[in-house]
Design an enzyme around this catalytic site. Structure first.
Site, mmCIF file in Angstrom:
data_model
loop_
_atom_site.group_PDB
_atom_site.id
_atom_site.type_symbol
_atom_site.label_atom_id
_atom_site.label_comp_id
_atom_site.label_asym_id
_atom_site.label_seq_id
_atom_site.Cartn_x
_atom_site.Cartn_y
_atom_site.Cartn_z
ATOM 1 N N ASP A 1 83.094 65.781 13.895
ATOM 2 C CA ASP A 1 82.302 66.841 14.529
ATOM 3 C C ASP A 1 82.259 66.581 16.036
ATOM 4 O O ASP A 1 81.792 65.534 16.477
ATOM 5 C CB ASP A 1 80.886 66.798 13.917
ATOM 6 N N ASP B 1 84.406 73.385 15.955
ATOM 7 C CA ASP B 1 84.171 71.996 16.364
ATOM 8 C C ASP B 1 84.139 70.994 15.215
ATOM 9 O O ASP B 1 83.882 69.822 15.427
ATOM 10 C CB ASP B 1 82.867 71.912 17.173
ATOM 11 N N GLU B 2 84.386 71.431 13.986
ATOM 12 C CA GLU B 2 84.334 70.495 12.860
ATOM 13 C C GLU B 2 85.608 70.563 12.033
ATOM 14 O O GLU B 2 86.197 71.626 11.888
ATOM 15 C CB GLU B 2 83.147 70.836 11.937
HETATM 16 MG MG MG Z 1 79.435 69.890 16.751
#
Ligand code: MG
Length: 404
Positions: A10, A106-107
Site C-alpha cells: 500500500d 495505490d494498493e
Molecule cells: Mg494507500
C-alpha cells in the site's frame, strides 16, 4: 499443502506523497491534495503526515480542513502523475512475480509463493520491495506478508509508513484476533452494527462463532467473514491477463414479450442500470459516458451514446442518461425486442472526486444508498429490490396507467 506467500503493498498517503516528492519544498509541512482547491466546496483527497496530525482527514471539506489547520498547503490533484507512479510501482512488483493484482491506484496484492526460491522469504521480498520503491521512486509503501489476501491486507494497515508486517499461521491469533471486526475486508457500517448487536466486536469474536449462526444473521457473507477471521480465505491473486482493463461494463436483455410502452422501457433500463452500477462499484470504476442499444422486432438496431456531466457509478444517474437517450433518439416503429445499456469511458473511481463532490452531500447520500442496495442485493439476490420510485415518476406514470 504448502502455505501461499502473499503480499499486500500500500503506497502511503499516495497523492500527497507524490506531490511532496516532486516539490521538496513541501516536505515536513502540512499538505493536502484537494479537489477544486479554488472553491470552498472541494474536499481533501489525500494529506501528508503533518496534516493528519493536525486533524485533517480524507474526504473532509476544504474549509473544514483549513479551519483545523490554517497553515495547510492545498495543492490541486495531478492524476496523470499519480497514474504514472502507480504504474512505475507496479513495474517494481512485477520484478518479483507476474501475479500482481491492483486494488485501486495505490494498493496491490502479490503472490510470491513461487518466487521465494529466487528472492528469499516473503518478508525478505517485502523488505526488498520497500527499499526499492523508496530508492527508485522516492515513495514509501507499507506491506503485509501473509498466507492469504485478507491477512496480507490487514498487515499492510498495521504498521505504516515504510514498514513490513508479517502475519503467519502461528501468530495470526495474537496479531489479528484482537483487531476490531470492521478491520476485516468487506465489513462495512451495516455489518458492523449487526455484529455488535450480536456482541461480536473483534475478529477473534467472529472466528469463535458458529458459522451457521453467522449465516442466520448475515446471510451468505456470514460464512465468508467466518472463513476470513479464521485465516481460511482461499481467494487467489489474479494475474495480469486475468485482469485486462475493463473497457466498458454493459448489461443487456432480450425480452420474450416485446416492450410496447415507454414505462416498460424505463423499468427495464432501471434494472440494467442497477446491475451496471453495482459492477462499477465492485471494480472501483466510474463511467464518463453511457451507450444505449435498442433492437426492435424487425431487428433494426438503434445505437447511440452520450457523455455524462460528471463521471458516475450510481445507478440512478446511469438510468437517467439512458432514458434521456431513449426519449430523444428512439422513434417508436416496432415493439422493442432487446435493450442494452453500457457504461463507457471508464476511469478509476478515485479520479472524478474533484468534480463530483461540489455537491458533497448528495453524492455522499447516493453513495450510502448504493452501499445499502449493494448489501441487500448481496444478501437476498440481485432481484430483491424493485424500483418502486418509478411507479410514481410523473414522466412515465401516464403510460403506466394505460398499460395497466
Ligand atoms: Mg494507500
Amino acid at each position: 499443502v504448502k502455505d501461499r506467500v502473499i503480499l499486500h503493498s500500500d503506497l502511503n498517503s499516495f497523492y500527497a506523497s507524490v506531490e511532496i516528492m516532486r516539490n521538496p519544498a513541501l516536505r515536513g509541512k502540512p499538505v493536502a491534495v484537494c479537489g477544486d482547491s479554488s472553491r470552498r466546496c472541494g474536499i481533501v483527497l489525500a494529506k501528508s503526515q503533518e496534516a493528519k496530525m493536525a486533524g485533517v482527514r480524507t474526504a473532509m471539506a476544504n474549509w473544514e480542513a483549513l479551519r483545523l489547520c490554517p497553515q495547510l498547503i492545498m495543492v490541486p490533484p495531478d492524476f496523470a502523475q499519480y497514474k504514472k507512479y502507480s504504474r512505475l510501482t507496479r513495474l517494481i512488483y512485477q520484478r518479483y512475480t507476474d501475479q500482481v493484482e491492483p486494488f485501486g491506484m495505490d494498493e496491490c496484492w502479490l503472490d510470491v509463493t513461487h518466487s521465494v526460491g529466487l528472492f528469499g522469504s516473503g518478508e525478505q521480498i517485502a523488505q526488498q520491495i520497500r527499499k526499492t520503491v523508496r530508492e527508485e521512486l522516492g515513495l514509501t509503501v507499507s506491506i503485509g506478508v501473509s498466507f492469504n489476501k485478507v491477512f496480507a491486507k490487514l498487515g499492510s494497515d498495521m504498521k505504516k509508513p515504510d514498514a513490513v508486517t508479517v502475519i503467519t499461521p502461528q501468530n495470526f491469533r495474537d496479531k489479528v484476533w484482537p483487531l476490531p471486526a470492521e478491520a476485516l475486508l468487506f465489513v462495512g457500517a451495516a455489518t458492523k452494527r449487526t455484529l455488535s448487536r450480536l456482541a461480536i466486536h473483534s475478529i477473534g469474536d467472529l472466528a469463535h462463532c458458529d458459522p451457521d449462526f453467522l449465516v442466520q444473521s448475515l446471510g451468505k457473507s456470514g460464512r465468508t467473514l467466518w472463513l476470513f477471521a479464521n485465516g481460511l480465505d482461499a481467494s487467489e491473486v489474479l494475474t495480469d491477463q486475468e485482469i485486462a482493463p475493463l473497457q466498458s461494463i454493459g448489461h443487456g436483455m432480450t425480452y420474450p414479450a416485446p416492450l410496447e410502452q415507454e414505462s416498460q422501457v424505463a423499468q427495464q433500463l432501471f434494472c440494467l442500470a442497477q446491475d451496471i452500477g453495482r459492477r462499477l462499484r465492485k471494480h472501483k470504476l466510474c463511467a464518463c459516458g453511457v451507450q444505449l442499444a435498442v433492437k426492435d422486432e424487425e431487428f433494426h438496431i438503434m445505437q447511440c451514446q452520450s457523455r455524462l456531466h460528471q463521471p458516475t457509478q450510481h445507478a440512478r444517474t446511469l438510468f437517467d442518461a439512458g432514458m434521456t437517450l431513449f426519449q430523444s433518439r428512439y422513434l417508436w416503429r416496432e415493439p422493442i425486442r432487446a435493450l442494452t445499456l453500457r457504461a463507457i469511458e471508464l476511469i478509476d473511481e478515485t479520479e472524478p472526486v474533484q468534480q463530483s463532490l461540489f455537491d458533497a452531500c448528495s453524492t455522499k447520500s447516493l453513495r450510502m444508498l448504493d452501499a445499502t442496495i449493494d448489501g441487500i442485493c448481496r444478501r437476498f439476490g440481485p432481484d430483491s429490490l424493485k424500483p418502486a420510485s418509478m411507479l410514481d415518476d410523473k414522466r412515465y406514470s401516464d403510460e403506466k396507467r394505460r398499460l395497466n
